[in-house]
Design an enzyme around this catalytic site. Structure first.
Site, PDB file in Angstrom:
ATOM      1  N   SER A 112     -50.059  81.679  62.918  1.00 12.29           N
ATOM      2  CA  SER A 112     -48.854  82.045  62.656  1.00 12.29           C
ATOM      3  C   SER A 112     -48.619  81.341  61.237  1.00 12.29           C
ATOM      4  O   SER A 112     -47.609  82.110  60.581  1.00 12.29           O
ATOM      5  CB  SER A 112     -48.018  81.387  63.857  1.00 12.29           C
ATOM      6  N   ASP A 335     -39.100  73.233  65.098  1.00  9.77           N
ATOM      7  CA  ASP A 335     -40.046  73.520  64.225  1.00  9.77           C
ATOM      8  C   ASP A 335     -40.312  72.859  63.006  1.00  9.77           C
ATOM      9  O   ASP A 335     -39.548  73.420  61.999  1.00  9.77           O
ATOM     10  CB  ASP A 335     -39.976  75.186  64.295  1.00  9.77           C
ATOM     11  N   HIS A 338     -43.981  75.720  60.783  1.00  4.83           N
ATOM     12  CA  HIS A 338     -43.709  77.037  60.159  1.00  4.83           C
ATOM     13  C   HIS A 338     -42.767  76.579  58.817  1.00  4.83           C
ATOM     14  O   HIS A 338     -42.125  75.644  58.782  1.00  4.83           O
ATOM     15  CB  HIS A 338     -43.289  78.217  60.966  1.00  4.83           C
TER      16      HIS A 338
END
Ligand code: NAG
Ligand code: NAG
Length: 356
Positions: A112, A335, A338
């Site tokens: 990702s 998160d 990311h």
């Protein structure tokens, strides 16, 4: 006697001149743009020119990275520019990028974090040419973003280990020396690889049951060692299959996470939430994550040219750049792996632009 003096001063003059040239040459190496390390620098505020695009000029940013749309209140994190210590980065020019790549294909291969960089590049290009037509297609494991007027394809192949995971009678087997997934990489003009984050996964989200090297099948092994073996398999694939005249190969480098404030001198922080400024200066107190050393040592053994986008340190400094609670939210929650878009991956792509 006079003749001898004349001769020796001539030699002396010649030697001094030569030394002078050598000094100029050495200085040139230290200061010239060609020799400038684009990955050593600091983050500086630049509210005039950054971000490179606004979220509403990039309608296809996925919710996961759309921090502003998800309610992140502070926006200063979008206004930083990466400033290398010894030179300036050429500002990203989407039209120039597409002209250079006309008729060509670029593929990001990885997890990702590759998707994060892929989305950033498509946003940067689309907002440079908002009226240029584009299509988005998905064929099994490959997403294809095409700028139709330029016939430029920006692709994403999700492949978290680069080596294969194969379903067999005993279960799912992670095969450290098998790289059949590489079929999808043939005929692409520029490849940008990445793998690391999935190597440490355990428990229900670990997508394999066994790990295999040669004929030996194991329940598990040292993960850093497995990562190194897989990188070597990938490196051997590069050496056997890449024609450097036709294909440019990059490695994205290790994208760091921020879950431990001790590493940025804020021991009470257990995540990146409420971090709104980068680490000042050009070194990260916590040092580099261990896979960086492994990656660099494997890259040195590859004979074909592979350019490392050495983005680890510049990203380590950006504890403020992650979605934290303004990503997917919900039960998976925090998160700090990311990156928000617009944000840090735009700089990875700006550096990529400077390298091509
Ligand atoms: C795109 O098209 C719109 C509407 O035709 C126009 O107003 C705008 O100036 C164009 N933008 C660019 C960057 O060419
Ligand atoms: C955070 O980093 C410090 C310093 O390296 C280390 O001692 C500590 O164990 C780490 N904490 C966690 C939860 O990983």
């Amino acid at each position: 006697m006079g003749m001898y003096n004349f001769f020796s001063s001539f030699v002396l003059f010649f030697v001094i001149h030569l030394l002078f040239l050598v000094v100029i040459e050495v200085k040139g190496k230290g200061l010239g743009i060609g020799e400038c390390d684009l990955f050593k620098g600091t983050w500086v505020k630049d509210e005039e020119l950054y971000p490179l695009y606004q979220p509403d000029t990039c309608p296809f940013i996925e919710r996961e990275f759309r921090c502003q749309g998800n309610g992140r209140p502070d926006l200063m994190y979008t206004h930083y520019r990466w400033q290398p210590l010894a030179c300036n980065l050429l500002r990203f020019n989407g039209v120039d990028f597409l002209e250079k790549m006309r008729g060509k294909s670029i593929m990001f291969v990885g997890d990702s974090l590759s998707r994060n960089q892929w989305q950033s590049l498509t946003c940067m290009l689309h907002s440079s040419l908002p009226n240029s037509t584009y299509t988005v297609d998905r064929v099994t494991d490959v997403s294809i973003f095409t700028f139709t007027e330029y016939n430029v394809k920006i692709m994403l192949n999700r492949n978290v280990y680069l080596v294969d995971v194969v379903r067999e009678d005993i279960g799912r087997v992670l095969k450290l020396d098998s790289i059949e997934g590489s079929k999808l990489w043939r005929g692409i003009d520029m490849l940008i690889f990445n793998t690391w984050h999935w190597w440490s996964r355990r428990g229900p989200t670990q997508p394999w049951d066994y790990i295999q090297e040669g004929s030996e099948v194991m329940k598990d092994m040292d993960r850093m060692e497995a990562f190194e073996k897989a990188l070597k398999t990938w490196g051997a694939w590069v050496d056997a299959n890449i024609d450097p005249e036709k294909v440019k190969v990059f490695f994205q480098g290790i994208s760091p996470s921020h879950y431990n404030g001790s590493l940025w001198n804020e021991p009470s922080a257990k995540s990146c939430v409420r971090e709104i400024t980068p680490v000042a200066g050009s070194t990260y107190p916590g040092g580099l994550p261990p896979p960086v050393t492994v990656l660099k040592s494997v890259l040195r053994t590859i004979k074909k040219p592979v350019t490392l986008l050495d983005i680890t340190t510049l990203s380590l400094l950006r504890k403020d750049g992650h979605p934290s609670i303004y990503g997917l939210g919900g039960p998976t929650g925090m998160d700090c792996s990311h990156w928000c878009l617009p944000g840090v991956p735009d700089t990875w792509n700006e550096i990529l632009y400077n390298l091509i």
